[in-house]
Scaffold this motif. Structure first.
Motif, PDB file in Angstrom:
ATOM      1  N   MET A   5       0.850  -1.178   0.000  1.00  0.00           N
ATOM      2  CA  MET A   5       0.000   0.000   0.000  1.00  0.00           C
ATOM      3  C   MET A   5       0.893   1.238   0.000  1.00  0.00           C
ATOM      4  N   ILE A   6       0.511   2.217  -0.807  1.00  0.00           N
ATOM      5  CA  ILE A   6       1.234   3.480  -0.889  1.00  0.00           C
ATOM      6  C   ILE A   6       0.253   4.600  -0.549  1.00  0.00           C
ATOM      7  N   GLU A   7       0.697   5.562   0.253  1.00  0.00           N
ATOM      8  CA  GLU A   7      -0.152   6.712   0.588  1.00  0.00           C
ATOM      9  C   GLU A   7       0.557   8.006   0.212  1.00  0.00           C
ATOM     10  N   TYR A   8      -0.224   8.908  -0.341  1.00  0.00           N
ATOM     11  CA  TYR A   8       0.239  10.262  -0.650  1.00  0.00           C
ATOM     12  C   TYR A   8      -0.698  11.236   0.048  1.00  0.00           C
ATOM     13  N   VAL A   9      -0.160  12.365   0.440  1.00  0.00           N
ATOM     14  CA  VAL A   9      -0.975  13.464   0.947  1.00  0.00           C
ATOM     15  C   VAL A   9      -0.732  14.643   0.029  1.00  0.00           C
ATOM     16  N   THR A  10      -1.822  15.244  -0.445  1.00  0.00           N
ATOM     17  CA  THR A  10      -1.695  16.429  -1.295  1.00  0.00           C
ATOM     18  C   THR A  10      -2.411  17.597  -0.625  1.00  0.00           C
ATOM     19  N   HIS A  11      -1.971  18.793  -0.992  1.00  0.00           N
ATOM     20  CA  HIS A  11      -2.535  20.011  -0.402  1.00  0.00           C
ATOM     21  C   HIS A  11      -3.012  21.002  -1.461  1.00  0.00           C
ATOM     22  N   SER A  12      -3.129  20.523  -2.697  1.00  0.00           N
ATOM     23  CA  SER A  12      -3.638  21.387  -3.764  1.00  0.00           C
ATOM     24  C   SER A  12      -4.136  20.511  -4.908  1.00  0.00           C
ATOM     25  N   GLU A  13      -4.962  21.105  -5.765  1.00  0.00           N
ATOM     26  CA  GLU A  13      -5.426  20.380  -6.945  1.00  0.00           C
ATOM     27  C   GLU A  13      -4.242  19.982  -7.809  1.00  0.00           C
ATOM     28  N   GLN A  14      -3.251  20.867  -7.936  1.00  0.00           N
ATOM     29  CA  GLN A  14      -2.081  20.581  -8.770  1.00  0.00           C
ATOM     30  C   GLN A  14      -1.324  19.350  -8.263  1.00  0.00           C
ATOM     31  N   GLU A  15      -1.200  19.211  -6.959  1.00  0.00           N
ATOM     32  CA  GLU A  15      -0.510  18.040  -6.405  1.00  0.00           C
ATOM     33  C   GLU A  15      -1.299  16.760  -6.685  1.00  0.00           C
ATOM     34  N   THR A  16      -2.620  16.821  -6.565  1.00  0.00           N
ATOM     35  CA  THR A  16      -3.464  15.656  -6.869  1.00  0.00           C
ATOM     36  C   THR A  16      -3.343  15.310  -8.350  1.00  0.00           C
ATOM     37  N   PHE A  17      -3.361  16.316  -9.203  1.00  0.00           N
ATOM     38  CA  PHE A  17      -3.170  16.166 -10.648  1.00  0.00           C
ATOM     39  C   PHE A  17      -1.843  15.453 -10.921  1.00  0.00           C
ATOM     40  N   GLU A  18      -0.785  15.878 -10.248  1.00  0.00           N
ATOM     41  CA  GLU A  18       0.559  15.319 -10.464  1.00  0.00           C
ATOM     42  C   GLU A  18       0.639  13.848 -10.070  1.00  0.00           C
ATOM     43  N   ILE A  19      -0.024  13.456  -9.000  1.00  0.00           N
ATOM     44  CA  ILE A  19      -0.027  12.045  -8.606  1.00  0.00           C
ATOM     45  C   ILE A  19      -0.658  11.223  -9.731  1.00  0.00           C
ATOM     46  N   GLY A  20      -1.762  11.698 -10.286  1.00  0.00           N
ATOM     47  CA  GLY A  20      -2.392  11.004 -11.411  1.00  0.00           C
ATOM     48  C   GLY A  20      -1.470  10.925 -12.614  1.00  0.00           C
ATOM     49  N   ARG A  21      -0.795  12.028 -12.930  1.00  0.00           N
ATOM     50  CA  ARG A  21       0.105  12.079 -14.095  1.00  0.00           C
ATOM     51  C   ARG A  21       1.241  11.067 -13.950  1.00  0.00           C
ATOM     52  N   ILE A  22       1.865  11.062 -12.790  1.00  0.00           N
ATOM     53  CA  ILE A  22       3.006  10.163 -12.559  1.00  0.00           C
ATOM     54  C   ILE A  22       2.561   8.701 -12.612  1.00  0.00           C
ATOM     55  N   LEU A  23       1.437   8.395 -11.999  1.00  0.00           N
ATOM     56  CA  LEU A  23       0.936   7.025 -12.000  1.00  0.00           C
ATOM     57  C   LEU A  23       0.668   6.541 -13.428  1.00  0.00           C
ATOM     58  N   ALA A  24       0.089   7.402 -14.245  1.00  0.00           N
ATOM     59  CA  ALA A  24      -0.203   7.035 -15.636  1.00  0.00           C
ATOM     60  C   ALA A  24       1.082   6.812 -16.427  1.00  0.00           C
ATOM     61  N   GLN A  25       2.085   7.631 -16.202  1.00  0.00           N
ATOM     62  CA  GLN A  25       3.348   7.477 -16.927  1.00  0.00           C
ATOM     63  C   GLN A  25       3.993   6.124 -16.626  1.00  0.00           C
ATOM     64  N   GLU A  26       3.756   5.603 -15.435  1.00  0.00           N
ATOM     65  CA  GLU A  26       4.328   4.318 -15.030  1.00  0.00           C
ATOM     66  C   GLU A  26       3.458   3.127 -15.450  1.00  0.00           C
ATOM     67  N   SER A  27       2.282   3.397 -16.002  1.00  0.00           N
ATOM     68  CA  SER A  27       1.338   2.328 -16.347  1.00  0.00           C
ATOM     69  C   SER A  27       1.754   1.601 -17.623  1.00  0.00           C
ATOM     70  N   LYS A  28       1.151   0.415 -17.794  1.00  0.00           N
ATOM     71  CA  LYS A  28       1.366  -0.366 -19.006  1.00  0.00           C
ATOM     72  C   LYS A  28       0.008  -0.740 -19.603  1.00  0.00           C
ATOM     73  N   PRO A  29      -0.033  -1.009 -20.897  1.00  0.00           N
ATOM     74  CA  PRO A  29      -1.292  -1.452 -21.502  1.00  0.00           C
ATOM     75  C   PRO A  29      -1.850  -2.651 -20.733  1.00  0.00           C
TER      76      PRO A  29
END
Length: 139
Positions: A1-25
């Motif tokens: 399990m991994i946990e992140y804490v964000t304090h802005s919309e931009q930080e939440t956006f960035e977690i999504g961006r990074i996760l997608a970049q690491e994804s595979k088909p």
């Protein structure tokens, strides 16, 4: 399990961006959280991470929205799904086992059809921690 804490919309956006970049088909990400918690912000970041430049919205009335990028994004919203037969009608398995990446909002409504390999992402807010505080948990 991994946990992140964000304090802005931009930080939440960035977690999504990074996760997608690491994804595979073939990857499936199940996105859970109350209304207004930031699932759409996360989804927009996720799409950018896949190289998608289209405007991303919640596919509430279409069940699935397909976006083309470096990897296709199959963005589901299961909020209004009452029966797994509805998913059969749209051919969900073609998406789940296709060439793209699935992001499934409200996946808990159809948990029985979600493959065991899926990653479950929960976004929670805590107003006592601040208006923009979010805890993002990935299992």
């Amino acid at each position: 399990m991994i946990e992140y804490v964000t304090h802005s919309e931009q930080e939440t956006f960035e977690i999504g961006r990074i996760l997608a970049q690491e994804s595979k088909p073939g990857d499936i990400f199940c996105l859970l959280g109350d209304l207004g918690v930031g699932k759409t912000v996360f989804s927009k970041g996720f799409a950018i991470g896949l190289g998608i430049t289209e405007h991303i919205t919640s596919p509430t009335f279409t069940i699935v929205q397909v976006y083309e990028g470096a990897k296709p994004l199959y963005h589901f919203d299961m909020y209004r799904i009452e029966d797994e037969d509805e998913l059969e009608m749209i051919g969900y398995e073609d998406y789940f086992f296709g060439k793209g990446v699935c992001l499934v909002e409200w996946a808990n409504n159809v948990e029985d059809v979600i493959p065991k390999s899926a990653k479950w992402i929960t976004i929670e807010k805590d107003l006592e921690q601040g208006f923009d505080y979010r805890k993002i948990t990935i299992k």
